[in-house]
Write a protein that holds these residues in place. Structure first.
Motif, mmCIF file in Angstrom:
data_model
loop_
_atom_site.group_PDB
_atom_site.id
_atom_site.type_symbol
_atom_site.label_atom_id
_atom_site.label_comp_id
_atom_site.label_asym_id
_atom_site.label_seq_id
_atom_site.Cartn_x
_atom_site.Cartn_y
_atom_site.Cartn_z
ATOM 1 N N LEU B 128 0.839 -1.204 0.000
ATOM 2 C CA LEU B 128 0.000 0.000 0.000
ATOM 3 C C LEU B 128 0.871 1.250 0.000
ATOM 4 O O LEU B 128 0.587 2.228 -0.697
ATOM 5 C CB LEU B 128 -0.901 0.013 1.237
ATOM 6 N N LEU B 129 1.933 1.208 0.812
ATOM 7 C CA LEU B 129 2.779 2.394 0.944
ATOM 8 C C LEU B 129 3.521 2.695 -0.354
ATOM 9 O O LEU B 129 3.908 3.829 -0.609
ATOM 10 C CB LEU B 129 3.779 2.208 2.089
ATOM 11 N N GLY B 132 -0.081 2.076 -3.327
ATOM 12 C CA GLY B 132 -1.386 2.623 -2.996
ATOM 13 C C GLY B 132 -1.616 3.984 -3.627
ATOM 14 O O GLY B 132 -0.732 4.531 -4.295
ATOM 15 N N ARG B 133 -2.792 4.521 -3.385
ATOM 16 C CA ARG B 133 -3.154 5.784 -4.019
ATOM 17 C C ARG B 133 -2.213 6.911 -3.612
ATOM 18 O O ARG B 133 -1.955 7.828 -4.370
ATOM 19 C CB ARG B 133 -4.595 6.137 -3.622
ATOM 20 N N ASN B 134 -1.714 6.819 -2.379
ATOM 21 C CA ASN B 134 -0.773 7.825 -1.911
ATOM 22 C C ASN B 134 0.653 7.290 -1.859
ATOM 23 O O ASN B 134 1.536 7.901 -1.280
ATOM 24 C CB ASN B 134 -1.163 8.326 -0.513
ATOM 25 N N THR B 148 -5.338 2.654 -10.424
ATOM 26 C CA THR B 148 -5.238 2.415 -8.993
ATOM 27 C C THR B 148 -5.314 0.913 -8.762
ATOM 28 O O THR B 148 -6.258 0.265 -9.201
ATOM 29 C CB THR B 148 -6.361 3.113 -8.197
ATOM 30 N N PRO B 150 -5.005 -0.847 -5.575
ATOM 31 C CA PRO B 150 -5.783 -1.380 -4.444
ATOM 32 C C PRO B 150 -7.265 -1.460 -4.793
ATOM 33 O O PRO B 150 -7.767 -0.689 -5.615
ATOM 34 C CB PRO B 150 -5.555 -0.366 -3.331
ATOM 35 N N PHE B 151 -7.953 -2.403 -4.178
ATOM 36 C CA PHE B 151 -9.385 -2.622 -4.374
ATOM 37 C C PHE B 151 -9.702 -3.026 -5.797
ATOM 38 O O PHE B 151 -10.790 -2.827 -6.302
ATOM 39 C CB PHE B 151 -10.203 -1.376 -3.994
ATOM 40 N N ILE B 229 -5.950 -9.120 1.761
ATOM 41 C CA ILE B 229 -7.009 -8.329 2.386
ATOM 42 C C ILE B 229 -6.497 -6.947 2.759
ATOM 43 O O ILE B 229 -7.247 -5.974 2.761
ATOM 44 C CB ILE B 229 -7.624 -9.066 3.608
ATOM 45 N N THR B 230 -5.186 -6.842 3.027
ATOM 46 C CA THR B 230 -4.637 -5.547 3.404
ATOM 47 C C THR B 230 -4.446 -4.659 2.181
ATOM 48 O O THR B 230 -4.782 -3.477 2.205
ATOM 49 C CB THR B 230 -3.293 -5.718 4.125
ATOM 50 N N GLY B 233 -8.033 -5.284 -0.358
ATOM 51 C CA GLY B 233 -9.342 -5.155 0.252
ATOM 52 C C GLY B 233 -10.186 -6.389 0.015
ATOM 53 O O GLY B 233 -9.687 -7.430 -0.422
ATOM 54 N N ASN B 234 -11.458 -6.256 0.300
ATOM 55 C CA ASN B 234 -12.350 -7.407 0.225
ATOM 56 C C ASN B 234 -13.681 -6.958 -0.348
ATOM 57 O O ASN B 234 -14.430 -6.250 0.311
ATOM 58 C CB ASN B 234 -12.539 -7.961 1.649
ATOM 59 N N PHE B 235 -13.927 -7.326 -1.601
ATOM 60 C CA PHE B 235 -15.237 -7.038 -2.183
ATOM 61 C C PHE B 235 -15.631 -8.201 -3.080
ATOM 62 O O PHE B 235 -14.858 -8.603 -3.950
ATOM 63 C CB PHE B 235 -15.225 -5.718 -2.964
#
Lengths: 270, 283
Positions: B128-129, B132-134, B148, B150-151, B229-230, B233-235
């Motif tokens: 993520l770091l 990720g988006r940021n 993007t 993530p997710f 999951i970190t 994510g979870n969808f």
């Protein structure tokens, strides 16, 4: 120890706990310790370790309250196991050696009471409401639940299987908000972390979580939250290795002193 | 190794087969057999526990929801894609580690195996770091290309590849070290470039090692939970793989979780047992 003897012991502890609670009520937090110390001379002396299984959202307050409890009952150690209420309930039902269970929802407590693993009826000791967590300064200017459904906004919710997720679903239904989140997180802390890292623009979490993380997170209140209040029940456990300690801890959590700590952290009195 | 057929022919063969039989029985000392059986029981008993506790009567109902099959489909696709990605960059990386000598190679090797010891959740946060988006690279991906990770399903593939690739690199590197480099040198003396030698000589030589590594990586990717999951994510239908579905089902309905686990187990055992004879034949 025969069962009648144990029952007497329980009622004695209950009486002691009541006295402690009343003492704290009448004279504030500083004198409650001495009040309990003097009354414990009459009741069976508490000793050993009290093992408390508590919901993850209670971590901050219960760690604090555990230290205060140890100070009030010298010779007693409190050990915590914090985690998701559902998985804690599962381990209790599977025979984990716990004395007390504090859950974040009545549904997870029901797993334990259904298995006849709770001693007596669980008592609701606090309530928790939802808040919209946004990055510090609220860059997307979110002011209401409806704003979350705005296009291009990334929202994290808890999965419906965990208490914060079912509360979020209720709130969204109450507000008639049709929201597609980008992720359904496994617990409330994970949902909060996603906001903290800036990966999502908002998430629905507990007020207490926002307050505990107020350095990086801002909270936005919304009226629909009133319809999605989570009750936190606590119960001593039937197979508690430390029966007296369990009853005393449960009583202490319902005392005025404990309530003060809990409400200061953002919980509501039941 | 099949047991020698008992023969009662000439006396000398009878004697030799008896000594052979004695030697074979002597080959399994109890000091090894006992811990071996204990180890086997330790690995198999939990699975037996799942089977015993499985809600067989309500199983069809538990497995009829589309979410289950969506999660299974996503798991298989992502694990396979992650294995493909690992092969694409992992085999050259293993070659670099095994066949070249550069300063700090041992350190790099340790770095490569880091995801093996890193808690997968930490790996997910690290991803993520960065992505990720940021994140350091993610921010640039977002602003320049509108990507993007993530997710998104591609995030699942990346998270799984991050955790699974070291398994591939380690086993391919081991295969490369075991393979005789003189074949490549011979190819070079015959005028093959280093790339041609790698393609025509090295790769066929270490194919079993690559296969074994790919199977290991695939299996690890299929069971990946923490990093996925970190980071992703979870969808449902998007990033919810079987392990995530199992974990969340566990929160509310352990029976459903067991049912889901059985499906994942059945699929994994079928695939792994099918591949084992072909790819994981011990050299």
């Amino acid at each position: 120890m025969t069962s009648t003897m144990r029952r007497t012991a329980i009622s004695a502890v209950a009486a002691l706990a009541l006295a402690t609670g009343l003492g704290a009520c009448s004279s504030g937090s500083s004198s409650s310790a001495s009040a309990s110390a003097s009354s414990s001379a009459a009741a069976p002396k508490l000793s050993g370790t009290v093992t408390v299984f508590a919901a993850a959202s209670l971590q901050g307050t219960f760690t604090d309250l555990g230290k205060k409890f140890e100070a009030a009952y010298p010779g007693v150690k409190v050990k915590f196991n914090f985690g998701g209420s559902s998985s804690l309930a599962q381990s209790i039902v599977s025979g984990a050696p716990a004395d007390v269970f504090a859950a974040a929802s009545p549904a997870t407590m029901k797993t334990v009471t259904d298995a006849k693993d709770a001693a007596g009826d669980p008592k609701v000791f606090v309530r928790n409401t939802l808040e919209i967590a946004v990055p510090k300064g609220n860059p997307k200017h979110i002011a209401s639940l409806k704003d979350l459904a705005g296009s291009g906004l990334k929202v994290a919710l808890c999965a419906k299987e965990v208490p914060c997720g079912s509360a979020a679903a209720t709130a969204l239904k109450t507000g008639d908000v049709n929201l597609t989140p980008v992720t359904l997180e496994q617990d409330v802390k994970a949902a909060l972390t996603k906001v903290e890292l800036g990966e999502v623009d908002a998430s629905l979490v507990y007020r207490t979580d926002v307050q505990a993380d107020s350095g990086k997170i801002d909270g936005v209140d919304f009226p629909e939250a009133a319809k999605a209040v989570n009750d936190y029940p606590i119960a001593a456990l039937a197979k508690a290795p430390n029966t007296n300690g369990a009853a005393a801890f449960v009583a202490y959590i319902q005392s005025a002193e404990a309530r003060q700590v809990l409400t200061a952290a953002g919980f509501q009195a039941p | 190794m099949s047991p020698a057929p008992p023969t009662a022919a000439a006396p000398d063969t009878a004697v030799s087969s008896r000594t052979r039989a004695r030697r074979r029985s002597a080959r399994i000392p109890y000091a090894l057999l006992l811990p071996a059986l204990l180890g086997l029981a330790f690995l198999v008993l939990p699975l037996a526990g799942l089977l015993v506790r499985a809600p067989w009567s309500s199983l069809p109902g538990q497995l009829s929801s589309t979410e289950v099959w969506e999660a299974l489909r996503l798991s298989l696709i992502c694990a396979t894609a992650a294995t493909g990605l690992s092969l694409l960059v992992g085999v050259p990386l293993a070659w670099l580690l095994a066949r070249t000598d550069f300063p700090g190679r041992r350190f790099i090797r340790a770095l490569v195996t880091l995801p093996l010891v890193l808690p997968p959740v930490v790996g997910g946060v690290a991803l993520l770091l960065v992505l990720g988006r940021n994140g350091i690279i993610g921010r640039w991906l977002d602003s320049a290309f509108g990507i993007t990770l993530p997710f998104h399903t591609s995030g699942v593939v990346l998270a799984e590849a991050f955790v699974a690739m070291p398994f591939l690199v380690i086993s391919v590197e081991g295969a490369l070290r075991a393979a005789d480099p003189r074949y490549e040198e011979a190819a070079a003396t015959l005028g093959a470039s280093r790339l041609t030698a790698f393609r025509r000589v090295t790769l066929p030589l270490i194919a079993p090692g690559i296969g074994a590594g790919a199977v290991l990586a695939w299996a690890r990717a299929l069971g990946e939970f923490g990093a996925t999951i970190t980071f992703a994510g979870n969808f449902p239908g998007q990033t919810q793989t079987m392990p995530l579905a199992v974990y969340l089902a566990m929160e509310s309905d352990p029976e459903a979780a067991i049912a889901l686990s059985l499906v994942l187990l059945a699929v994994s055992i079928t695939v792994l047992a099918g591949l084992r004879d072909r790819w994981m034949s011990t050299p």
